[in-house]
Design a protein around this motif. Sequence first.
Motif, PDB file in Angstrom:
ATOM      1  N   GLU A   6      47.006   5.693 -31.334  1.00 44.33           N
ATOM      2  CA  GLU A   6      47.234   5.636 -30.165  1.00 44.33           C
ATOM      3  C   GLU A   6      48.129   6.751 -30.333  1.00 44.33           C
ATOM      4  OE1 GLU A   6      48.772   1.578 -28.549  1.00 44.33           O
ATOM      5  OE2 GLU A   6      47.534   0.890 -29.294  1.00 44.33           O
ATOM      6  N   ALA A   7      49.498   6.771 -31.029  1.00 41.53           N
ATOM      7  CA  ALA A   7      50.121   8.207 -30.814  1.00 41.53           C
ATOM      8  C   ALA A   7      49.663   9.215 -30.908  1.00 41.53           C
ATOM      9  CB  ALA A   7      51.005   7.544 -31.419  1.00 41.53           C
ATOM     10  N   LEU A   8      47.833   9.137 -31.835  1.00 38.26           N
ATOM     11  CA  LEU A   8      48.175  10.792 -32.105  1.00 38.26           C
ATOM     12  C   LEU A   8      46.397  10.551 -32.344  1.00 38.26           C
ATOM     13  CD1 LEU A   8      50.363  11.205 -35.579  1.00 38.26           C
ATOM     14  CD2 LEU A   8      50.239  12.876 -33.599  1.00 38.26           C
ATOM     15  N   PRO A   9      46.010  11.289 -31.192  1.00 37.08           N
ATOM     16  CA  PRO A   9      44.933  11.116 -30.773  1.00 37.08           C
ATOM     17  C   PRO A   9      43.672  11.788 -31.958  1.00 37.08           C
ATOM     18  CG  PRO A   9      45.928  10.748 -29.244  1.00 37.08           C
ATOM     19  CD  PRO A   9      46.445  11.452 -30.046  1.00 37.08           C
TER      20      PRO A   9
ATOM     21  N   ALA B 229      42.647  17.328 -33.782  1.00 36.15           N
ATOM     22  CA  ALA B 229      41.959  17.502 -32.766  1.00 36.15           C
ATOM     23  C   ALA B 229      40.326  16.951 -32.962  1.00 36.15           C
ATOM     24  CB  ALA B 229      41.558  18.905 -32.595  1.00 36.15           C
ATOM     25  N   GLY B 230      39.371  16.072 -31.617  1.00 38.90           N
ATOM     26  CA  GLY B 230      39.133  16.022 -32.216  1.00 38.90           C
ATOM     27  C   GLY B 230      38.529  14.117 -31.961  1.00 38.90           C
ATOM     28  N   GLU B 231      37.929  13.526 -32.332  1.00 43.15           N
ATOM     29  CA  GLU B 231      37.581  12.395 -32.556  1.00 43.15           C
ATOM     30  C   GLU B 231      38.268  11.934 -33.937  1.00 43.15           C
ATOM     31  OE1 GLU B 231      34.257   8.392 -32.569  1.00 43.15           O
ATOM     32  OE2 GLU B 231      34.112  10.272 -31.685  1.00 43.15           O
ATOM     33  N   GLY B 232      39.161  10.301 -33.437  1.00 44.28           N
ATOM     34  CA  GLY B 232      40.378   9.928 -34.783  1.00 44.28           C
ATOM     35  C   GLY B 232      39.650   8.855 -35.294  1.00 44.28           C
ATOM     36  N   LEU B 233      40.025   8.770 -36.462  1.00 40.21           N
ATOM     37  CA  LEU B 233      39.093   7.683 -37.346  1.00 40.21           C
ATOM     38  C   LEU B 233      39.797   6.275 -37.827  1.00 40.21           C
ATOM     39  CD1 LEU B 233      38.165   9.969 -40.428  1.00 40.21           C
ATOM     40  CD2 LEU B 233      36.738   9.783 -38.653  1.00 40.21           C
TER      41      LEU B 233
END
Length: 89
Positions: free
Chosen positions: A52-55, A32-36
């Motif tokens: 893209e597949a796992l925000p 959850a939240g912003e990805g790295l």
Amino acid sequence: MANGWAREGAVQEQIDSTVGDALERVRSRLPAGEGLSHCEECGNEIPARRREALPGVRLCVACQQERDAEQAATFSTYNRRGSKDSQLR
């Protein structure tokens, strides 16, 4: 069909409960939240397709596999709700 002293539908309720618990556990582990763009464990770049597949993704595939293996080793799939042993403890 009742099983022994169990009421009608008790077995199905236990199955549904086990499935529901598993879904809740899996959903709670979703990122959850912003990805790295780089893995927070090893620092390797996380592929764009994975992001893209796992925000919200924070781990590369290798580190995620290690974490999943550690969690699988500590998790029991046995549902003790309907167990007579759990009622004795």
